[in-house]
Design a protein around this motif. Structure first.
Motif, PDB file in Angstrom:
ATOM      1  N   TYR A 148      19.884  22.139  13.497  1.00  0.00           N
ATOM      2  CA  TYR A 148      21.022  21.008  13.693  1.00  0.00           C
ATOM      3  C   TYR A 148      21.997  21.306  12.678  1.00  0.00           C
ATOM      4  O   TYR A 148      23.115  21.170  13.059  1.00  0.00           O
ATOM      5  CB  TYR A 148      20.269  19.566  13.130  1.00  0.00           C
ATOM      6  N   CYS A 176      17.451   6.579  11.260  1.00  0.00           N
ATOM      7  CA  CYS A 176      18.131   7.582  12.083  1.00  0.00           C
ATOM      8  C   CYS A 176      19.729   7.069  12.204  1.00  0.00           C
ATOM      9  O   CYS A 176      19.950   6.323  12.950  1.00  0.00           O
ATOM     10  CB  CYS A 176      17.806   7.267  13.600  1.00  0.00           C
ATOM     11  N   GLN A 177      20.505   7.297  11.334  1.00  0.00           N
ATOM     12  CA  GLN A 177      21.949   6.861  11.030  1.00  0.00           C
ATOM     13  C   GLN A 177      22.676   7.958  10.329  1.00  0.00           C
ATOM     14  O   GLN A 177      21.964   8.834   9.697  1.00  0.00           O
ATOM     15  CB  GLN A 177      21.868   5.402  10.538  1.00  0.00           C
ATOM     16  N   PRO A 178      23.987   7.876  10.334  1.00  0.00           N
ATOM     17  CA  PRO A 178      24.676   9.048   9.591  1.00  0.00           C
ATOM     18  C   PRO A 178      24.510   8.957   8.106  1.00  0.00           C
ATOM     19  O   PRO A 178      24.984   9.980   7.535  1.00  0.00           O
ATOM     20  CB  PRO A 178      25.996   8.586   9.606  1.00  0.00           C
ATOM     21  N   PHE A 179      23.715   7.986   7.471  1.00  0.00           N
ATOM     22  CA  PHE A 179      23.876   7.982   6.006  1.00  0.00           C
ATOM     23  C   PHE A 179      22.511   8.678   5.543  1.00  0.00           C
ATOM     24  O   PHE A 179      22.396   8.762   4.135  1.00  0.00           O
ATOM     25  CB  PHE A 179      23.987   6.638   5.298  1.00  0.00           C
ATOM     26  N   ASN A 186      19.548  12.316   5.604  1.00  0.00           N
ATOM     27  CA  ASN A 186      19.447  13.556   6.226  1.00  0.00           C
ATOM     28  C   ASN A 186      18.233  13.507   7.179  1.00  0.00           C
ATOM     29  O   ASN A 186      17.154  13.856   6.316  1.00  0.00           O
ATOM     30  CB  ASN A 186      19.534  14.432   5.024  1.00  0.00           C
ATOM     31  N   LYS A 229      20.402   4.713  28.544  1.00  0.00           N
ATOM     32  CA  LYS A 229      20.829   5.861  28.441  1.00  0.00           C
ATOM     33  C   LYS A 229      22.215   5.774  29.672  1.00  0.00           C
ATOM     34  O   LYS A 229      23.328   6.300  29.116  1.00  0.00           O
ATOM     35  CB  LYS A 229      20.041   6.997  28.747  1.00  0.00           C
ATOM     36  N   SER A 287      25.699  13.636  21.879  1.00  0.00           N
ATOM     37  CA  SER A 287      24.823  14.114  22.956  1.00  0.00           C
ATOM     38  C   SER A 287      25.075  15.356  23.611  1.00  0.00           C
ATOM     39  O   SER A 287      24.176  16.022  24.062  1.00  0.00           O
ATOM     40  CB  SER A 287      25.005  12.864  24.140  1.00  0.00           C
ATOM     41  N   MET A 347      23.476  17.932  21.430  1.00  0.00           N
ATOM     42  CA  MET A 347      22.085  17.953  21.458  1.00  0.00           C
ATOM     43  C   MET A 347      21.603  18.566  22.548  1.00  0.00           C
ATOM     44  O   MET A 347      20.554  19.351  22.718  1.00  0.00           O
ATOM     45  CB  MET A 347      21.560  16.392  21.514  1.00  0.00           C
ATOM     46  N   ASN A 393      23.560  16.950  12.539  1.00  0.00           N
ATOM     47  CA  ASN A 393      23.073  16.036  11.774  1.00  0.00           C
ATOM     48  C   ASN A 393      23.909  14.740  11.221  1.00  0.00           C
ATOM     49  O   ASN A 393      23.870  13.582  11.522  1.00  0.00           O
ATOM     50  CB  ASN A 393      22.365  16.422  10.438  1.00  0.00           C
ATOM     51  N   PRO A 394      25.009  14.934  10.523  1.00  0.00           N
ATOM     52  CA  PRO A 394      25.692  13.699   9.826  1.00  0.00           C
ATOM     53  C   PRO A 394      26.336  12.820  10.780  1.00  0.00           C
ATOM     54  O   PRO A 394      26.364  11.469  10.648  1.00  0.00           O
ATOM     55  CB  PRO A 394      26.774  14.524   8.923  1.00  0.00           C
ATOM     56  N   ILE A 429      13.320   4.019  12.836  1.00  0.00           N
ATOM     57  CA  ILE A 429      14.563   3.702  13.498  1.00  0.00           C
ATOM     58  C   ILE A 429      15.653   3.651  12.503  1.00  0.00           C
ATOM     59  O   ILE A 429      16.739   4.196  12.728  1.00  0.00           O
ATOM     60  CB  ILE A 429      14.241   2.518  14.263  1.00  0.00           C
ATOM     61  N   ALA A 431      25.798  11.816  13.961  1.00  0.00           N
ATOM     62  CA  ALA A 431      25.056  11.165  14.981  1.00  0.00           C
ATOM     63  C   ALA A 431      24.089  10.195  14.516  1.00  0.00           C
ATOM     64  O   ALA A 431      24.135   9.216  13.647  1.00  0.00           O
ATOM     65  CB  ALA A 431      24.341  12.145  15.940  1.00  0.00           C
ATOM     66  N   GLY A 432      22.770  10.151  15.168  1.00  0.00           N
ATOM     67  CA  GLY A 432      22.021   9.200  14.714  1.00  0.00           C
ATOM     68  C   GLY A 432      22.281   7.979  15.864  1.00  0.00           C
ATOM     69  O   GLY A 432      23.266   7.914  16.640  1.00  0.00           O
ATOM     70  N   CYS A 433      21.232   7.089  15.950  1.00  0.00           N
ATOM     71  CA  CYS A 433      21.114   6.181  17.086  1.00  0.00           C
ATOM     72  C   CYS A 433      21.831   5.049  16.499  1.00  0.00           C
ATOM     73  O   CYS A 433      21.856   4.013  17.010  1.00  0.00           O
ATOM     74  CB  CYS A 433      19.866   5.699  17.523  1.00  0.00           C
ATOM     75  N   LEU A 434      22.464   4.822  15.314  1.00  0.00           N
ATOM     76  CA  LEU A 434      22.952   3.624  14.698  1.00  0.00           C
ATOM     77  C   LEU A 434      24.137   3.225  15.701  1.00  0.00           C
ATOM     78  O   LEU A 434      24.343   1.913  15.964  1.00  0.00           O
ATOM     79  CB  LEU A 434      23.706   3.885  13.446  1.00  0.00           C
ATOM     80  N   LYS A 471      20.736  13.056  25.781  1.00  0.00           N
ATOM     81  CA  LYS A 471      19.740  13.191  24.558  1.00  0.00           C
ATOM     82  C   LYS A 471      20.337  12.362  23.561  1.00  0.00           C
ATOM     83  O   LYS A 471      21.596  12.947  23.054  1.00  0.00           O
ATOM     84  CB  LYS A 471      19.719  14.901  24.386  1.00  0.00           C
ATOM     85  N   MET A 472      19.457  11.626  23.110  1.00  0.00           N
ATOM     86  CA  MET A 472      20.143  10.936  21.825  1.00  0.00           C
ATOM     87  C   MET A 472      19.118  10.847  20.769  1.00  0.00           C
ATOM     88  O   MET A 472      19.777  10.624  19.540  1.00  0.00           O
ATOM     89  CB  MET A 472      20.423   9.434  22.299  1.00  0.00           C
ATOM     90  N   CYS A 473      18.000  11.578  20.855  1.00  0.00           N
ATOM     91  CA  CYS A 473      17.156  11.520  19.717  1.00  0.00           C
ATOM     92  C   CYS A 473      17.414  12.795  18.945  1.00  0.00           C
ATOM     93  O   CYS A 473      17.441  14.016  19.533  1.00  0.00           O
ATOM     94  CB  CYS A 473      15.701  11.507  20.154  1.00  0.00           C
ATOM     95  N   ARG A 474      17.550  12.653  17.533  1.00  0.00           N
ATOM     96  CA  ARG A 474      17.564  13.908  16.819  1.00  0.00           C
ATOM     97  C   ARG A 474      16.215  14.053  16.282  1.00  0.00           C
ATOM     98  O   ARG A 474      15.950  15.004  15.619  1.00  0.00           O
ATOM     99  CB  ARG A 474      18.755  14.021  15.674  1.00  0.00           C
ATOM    100  N   LEU A 475      15.114  12.924  16.076  1.00  0.00           N
ATOM    101  CA  LEU A 475      14.135  13.365  15.528  1.00  0.00           C
ATOM    102  C   LEU A 475      13.046  13.222  16.756  1.00  0.00           C
ATOM    103  O   LEU A 475      13.326  13.017  17.889  1.00  0.00           O
ATOM    104  CB  LEU A 475      13.759  11.831  15.078  1.00  0.00           C
ATOM    105  N   SER A 476      12.058  14.216  16.232  1.00  0.00           N
ATOM    106  CA  SER A 476      10.877  14.691  17.435  1.00  0.00           C
ATOM    107  C   SER A 476       9.729  14.210  16.638  1.00  0.00           C
ATOM    108  O   SER A 476       9.312  14.861  15.633  1.00  0.00           O
ATOM    109  CB  SER A 476      11.210  15.773  17.935  1.00  0.00           C
ATOM    110  N   VAL A 491      24.752   8.506  27.504  1.00  0.00           N
ATOM    111  CA  VAL A 491      23.840   9.645  26.589  1.00  0.00           C
ATOM    112  C   VAL A 491      22.693  10.077  27.413  1.00  0.00           C
ATOM    113  O   VAL A 491      22.198   9.553  27.978  1.00  0.00           O
ATOM    114  CB  VAL A 491      23.552   9.139  25.347  1.00  0.00           C
TER     115      VAL A 491
END
Lengths: 69, 277
Positions: free
Chosen positions: B91, A64-67, A69, A22, B59, B62, B97-98, A61, B100-103, A29-34, A27
């Motif tokens: 979100y 968790c990317q833009p493509f 939902n 981090k 970030s 978030m 949502n669209p 893992i 971000a992500g950890c990619l 807070k980088m997680c959008r999943l919980s 960053v």
């Protein structure tokens, strides 16, 4: 046995590597999943065994990317 | 795996470095190697710029919604599905949502690592093997090296570590690790958002969860909460024991990061300190 080793590796990651990453990447807070992916991996490995657990964590893992939902 | 990493990242980056070096030394610019390291780092930072920007913005967003998230979690305790639904709704509302992500993070890691391993390898080459080693990797003839390079930068030997130079150069060499730590601290401090009402609530919540986690090991939790201070010290220590060329890379990297952070989220936590004075 293997399970325990894997989970303690994740513990070390959570305690140290995660905050180092981090800081390097800037960053907070980088997680959008919980729960976070690493927490999820711990639970999954514990519940479903190493192979299935790791596979599920990898899928998570990668999701968790833009493509997605 | 190592070969693949060399093929797609390490060798291309070495080529960029050597091309910049040849250009600079062709123009008779002194300390060409040092400036080539700075140039290379800036180029890589510009390539990653969109990724880093999207990640910094995500970030910050978030961070804003975290208190709401905790409220949702408390409200629908035990109902995982409802929590998930409400989270996604939140979100969407904040437009998280669209983008971000950890990619973006996963893509940047190998690049940062490759840059490190390139420079580690290049600055520690012995003067008599530089030409042979570098030209073996160079793709094109026109920037291949004719002579070995000058491995110093304003008098600092890029291939030596401050820890070894202590005896010859004296304590002044400690400025290298200290400055590296200071820049890192400035960046880390900027990453922490300025205190607002929201942030204060969040801190309360964090405190609560910390108490829950207390048995997870005091050292680990101290590391997480104090990483603002520990991390710069760690980086400073690395700068002390790694070749100076790497510190040059890291400082360029950090200063670029400070500028980018400033453009996107402002001074952040650093603002409070500057205003006070």
């Amino acid at each position: 046995m293997m399970k325990k080793i894997l989970i303690s590796i994740i513990d070390v990651y959570q305690a140290f590597m995660s905050s180092i990453l981090k800081n390097i990447l800037g960053v907070n807070k980088m997680c959008r999943l919980s729960p976070t992916c690493s927490e999820y991996a711990k639970i999954a490995i514990n519940k479903e065994g190493i192979l299935r657990g790791l596979r599920k964590s990898a899928i998570r893992i990668l999701s968790c990317q833009p493509f997605t939902n | 795996m190592g070969d693949f990493f060399n093929l797609i990242l390490v060798h291309p980056i070495i080529n960029i470095l050597v091309a910049i070096y040849s250009m600079l030394s062709f123009a008779h610019i002194p300390y060409a190697l040092g400036f080539a390291i700075i140039g290379l780092t800036i180029i890589i930072r510009f390539v990653m710029y969109p990724l880093t920007t999207s990640q910094l913005k995500a970030s910050a967003k978030m961070q804003k919604v975290t208190p709401h998230l905790s409220k949702i979690k408390e409200k629908y305790k035990g109902d995982a599905k409802k929590i998930q639904e409400e989270t996604m709704r939140l979100y969407k509302e904040h437009g998280i949502n669209p983008a971000a992500g950890c990619l973006p993070v996963l893509i940047q890691m190998p690049i940062i690592w490759a840059l490190y391993s390139v420079l580690q390898r290049m600055v520690t080459l012995k003067p008599d093997v530089v030409v042979a080693e570098v030209n073996k990797i160079a793709y094109f003839d026109f920037y291949k090296l004719q002579n070995t390079w000058d491995p110093s930068f304003f008098g600092l030997p890029l291939g030596e570590m401050p820890s070894k130079l202590m005896s010859t150069a004296g304590p002044l060499i400690l400025l290298v690790p200290i400055l590296t730590g200071v820049f890192q601290f400035i960046l880390s401090k900027m990453m922490i958002p300025a205190k607002t009402g929201v942030a204060v609530i969040e801190k309360d919540i964090e405190k609560k969860t910390q108490i829950d986690k207390k048995d997870a090991g005091d050292f680990a939790s101290a590391f997480q909460t104090q990483s603002l201070f520990i991390f710069p010290v760690m980086i400073g220590f690395f700068a002390f024991s790694f070749p100076i060329g790497l510190s040059l890379y890291w400082n360029t990297f950090t200063i670029f990061g400070i500028i980018q952070q400033y453009k996107i989220t402002g001074l952040g936590g650093l603002g409070e300190w500057i205003k006070k004075k």
